[in-house]
Design an enzyme around this catalytic site. Structure first.
Site, PDB file in Angstrom:
ATOM      1  N   ASP A  82      42.381  49.543  29.103  1.00  0.00           N
ATOM      2  CA  ASP A  82      41.508  48.407  28.829  1.00  0.00           C
ATOM      3  C   ASP A  82      40.080  48.908  28.640  1.00  0.00           C
ATOM      4  O   ASP A  82      39.654  49.880  29.278  1.00  0.00           O
ATOM      5  CB  ASP A  82      41.546  47.388  29.976  1.00  0.00           C
ATOM      6  CG  ASP A  82      42.947  46.853  30.205  1.00  0.00           C
ATOM      7  OD1 ASP A  82      43.538  46.315  29.249  1.00  0.00           O
ATOM      8  OD2 ASP A  82      43.444  46.982  31.336  1.00  0.00           O
ATOM      9  N   ASP A  84      36.023  47.536  28.621  1.00  0.00           N
ATOM     10  CA  ASP A  84      35.042  46.494  28.925  1.00  0.00           C
ATOM     11  C   ASP A  84      33.702  46.901  28.341  1.00  0.00           C
ATOM     12  O   ASP A  84      33.378  48.093  28.251  1.00  0.00           O
ATOM     13  CB  ASP A  84      34.904  46.287  30.435  1.00  0.00           C
ATOM     14  CG  ASP A  84      36.200  45.838  31.075  1.00  0.00           C
ATOM     15  OD1 ASP A  84      37.041  45.249  30.356  1.00  0.00           O
ATOM     16  OD2 ASP A  84      36.388  46.077  32.285  1.00  0.00           O
ATOM     17  N   ASP A 182      30.996  48.071  42.190  1.00  0.00           N
ATOM     18  CA  ASP A 182      31.542  48.459  43.486  1.00  0.00           C
ATOM     19  C   ASP A 182      31.519  49.964  43.741  1.00  0.00           C
ATOM     20  O   ASP A 182      30.895  50.427  44.688  1.00  0.00           O
ATOM     21  CB  ASP A 182      32.961  47.902  43.640  1.00  0.00           C
ATOM     22  CG  ASP A 182      33.799  48.097  42.396  1.00  0.00           C
ATOM     23  OD1 ASP A 182      33.446  48.936  41.553  1.00  0.00           O
ATOM     24  OD2 ASP A 182      34.845  47.414  42.256  1.00  0.00           O
TER      25      ASP A 182
END
Length: 614
Positions: A82, A84, A182
């Site tokens: 994926d 982003d 994070d």
């Protein structure tokens, strides 16, 4: 003196401000740009559609970078699954630049840019840089995501009573956005056009050390978003094969912070559970949960998976899911959850079958019971539950391979999932391998081959059936001295109930009383064709031979010959013709005398036949 005092006061104030600014700069990190020679990313691994999104945004006058786990995987030489993109454009501005773009989310508003259609479609997730805000200044709500919808409607930054962030849509610069992420290895930005990596928190160094480190204070970060606990487990499992380890300071608060997950919406927990189990490292995730002492208390369905992961059937399902993901094949949560809960369904089904319930309604009831006990209120349960139910309901149908059943089953939309479920059951010995092999061959064959397979199976099943055994008495020749064999005597004795009243008729005509007979006989005193006077029934030896002879082939031949002789001479049995079975039954009930039959007697039919012949 006054001047010195003022200077000191100003200096202290300036120092405090400088100290706060320094602390903030330290928390935000320092921008470091690394060129192609420093990071070694292969441009061929970058998805062209993600690069097109970055290019479109930059052409629109905005900053744009590939961000997050995709950059981490590129640094490690892996092709990301994926991509982003992060930008300083707002969601509304991003949506205006693309034809197929959709704004989603409430807590974090992001944009999905969609390419392609159907199963081949790809989604590029675009998020706006978020500001580093103090949660103590955020709006406070008394409820949670579900109970405080009205209060959250117009808020951009809100927290609940425990400090969990419910709304976080305050935009800011790139360095503050990096501080909001994070892990350090997930806080890097890559520009596919200039091939520059922007790093604020030493992510490249941690990637080289194979260390997973939380940005900021871990306990505070887990309290802000408890789902980070599951993300820590997922990244630890995903990167464990490459030698990555969670930093001790990052791992220490996990067990204590686990209780915060109770306030997270169930739909979000369900999605995070699927990310753990369906991103190609399900078995590693189970091992990581046990290693971090998080095997229970995360989410009920996840607890069930960890509890049963060592069972052969569940372990085979998890391994098969990992294999399909790594091969680029699609996976469905309904299949994996159907495997996990099949044990409960099977136990309930067998219990109902033991109570003599009908198989299919019993299976339906067992499925309903499992859904109520295990699934509960899960987002999307309607579609999820329907798919799971269909997989389970197919299993007894695989046993039916006759007629049109195989063809109708193979035409079901969920046949492939149902067959894969059957194959896993065969792999662990729950059903026979022959059954799974037959269905695999059937699913790959054309219509003609399928017809042949069904016909061949039918023929094999017919050959396998044993022919019914017929118990026959051995044939024995009639003895010459007129006495009957012992076996024939036993058979005759068992047939006493079917003997007629011939004895009475014989006495009326002056013949010696005859013993009970098994077969029909002529009147002893009659003038049968081919019989000499005195041979009818008065001679004891001759009568005994006819009365007690066994019903073998010789006796049949004698009867046929006598009948042919009578027809040849135009004669037939007259008044002493044997009565039908009904007449014999009436004679027994009336003490031996047959009940009258209309205006004729037992010989009337023979007489009418003779009249017709004349």
């Amino acid at each position: 003196m006054i001047k010195n005092l003022i200077d000191k006061l100003i200096g202290k104030a300036t120092g405090k401000v400088a100290g706060k600014a320094g602390a903030k700069r330290q928390r935000l990190g320092k921008r470091v740009e690394i060129g192609p020679d420093g990071h070694g990313i292969n441009p061929a691994l970058v998805d062209e559609r993600a690069a097109n999104v970055v290019r479109t945004l930059k052409e629109g006058g905005y900053e744009a970078y590939i961000v997050g786990g995709a950059v981490r995987d590129l640094l490690l030489g892996l092709k990301p699954k994926d991509f982003d993109v992060a930008t300083n454009a707002t969601p509304e501005q991003v949506k205006g630049l693309f034809r197929r773009a959709f704004i989603i989310g409430r807590r974090f508003r992001i944009v999905h840019v969609v390419y392609g259609r159907g199963r081949e479609h790809e989604v590029i997730e675009v998020s706006t840089f978020r500001a580093q805000v103090d949660n103590t200044t955020a709006d406070k709500v008394s409820g949670n995501e579900r109970t405080a919808k009205g209060q959250l409607a117009n808020m951009t930054h809100a927290v609940d009573a425990s400090g969990r962030v419910l709304r976080d849509n305050v935009w800011g610069p790139q360095d503050e956005d990096a501080a909001r992420r994070d892990f350090t290895v997930n806080a890097m930005y890559y520009d596919p056009e200039t091939r520059v990596v922007v790093d604020y928190h030493g992510g490249i160094q941690d990637a080289k050390k194979k260390l997973l480190r939380m940005i900021g204070d871990p306990a505070t970060r887990y309290r802000e978003d408890p789902v980070r606990i599951i993300r820590a487990v997922r990244f630890g499992a995903k990167l464990s094969a490459l030698g990555f380890e969670l930093e001790a300071k990052t791992a220490k608060p996990l067990v204590e912070a686990k209780r915060l997950l109770a306030d997270v919406p169930q739909s979000r927990m369900f999605d995070e559970m699927l990310k753990l189990l369906q991103t190609g490292h399900a078995l590693a995730s189970v091992d990581q949960l046990r290693k971090l002492d998080l095997a229970s208390g995360i989410y009920p369905l996840l607890d069930l998976v960890v509890e049963r992961a060592e069972q052969p059937f569940i372990r085979a399902a998890l391994a098969d899911t990992d294999r399909r993901v790594n091969e680029g094949k699609p996976v469905a949560p309904s299949f994996l959850l159907a495997c996990v809960m099949w044990q409960d369904v099977l136990a309930g089904w067998n219990a109902r079958l033991a109570r003599k319930e009908h198989p299919f309604p019993a299976l339906q009831d067992a499925i309903d019971e499992v859904f109520d006990a295990r699934v509960g209120d899960v987002s999307g349960r309607g579609k999820l539950g329907a798919d799971m139910r269909e997989i389970w309901m197919m299993q007894p149908r695989f046993d039916k391979r006759a007629g049109n059943s195989p063809f109708s089953l193979a035409g079901q939309p969920r046949f492939r999932a149902g067959f894969d479920f059957l194959r896993l059951r065969a792999d662990v010995g729950e059903v026979g391998e022959e059954l799974a092999d037959w269905w695999q061959q059937f699913s790959l064959a054309d219509d003609g081959a399928r017809e042949s397979m069904v016909e061949q199976l039918r023929a094999e099943q017919q050959r396998a059936k044993k022919a019914p055994r017929v118990h026959r008495l051995p044939k024995q020749a009639a003895p010459q001295d007129g006495s009957a064999p012992e076996a024939s005597k036993n058979v005759a004795d068992e047939a006493d109930d079917f003997a007629d009243d011939g004895d009475s008729a014989a006495e009326d005509n002056g013949a010696a009383p005859a013993k009970k007979r098994r077969r029909r006989r002529r009147k002893p005193s009659g003038a049968a064709a081919g019989a000499a006077p005195g041979e009818g029934g008065s001679d004891g030896a001759g009568e005994g031979a006819h009365d007690r002879a066994p019903p073998d082939g010789a006796a049949d031949n004698r009867r046929n010959a006598a009948h042919a002789a009578r027809e040849a001479t135009g004669e037939d049995r007259d008044g002493d013709a044997p009565r039908p079975a009904a007449s014999r039954s009436r004679s027994r009930r009336t003490g031996g005398a047959a009940a009258p039959r209309g205006d004729g007697d037992a010989g009337a039919p023979a007489a009418r036949r003779r009249d017709a012949e004349d």
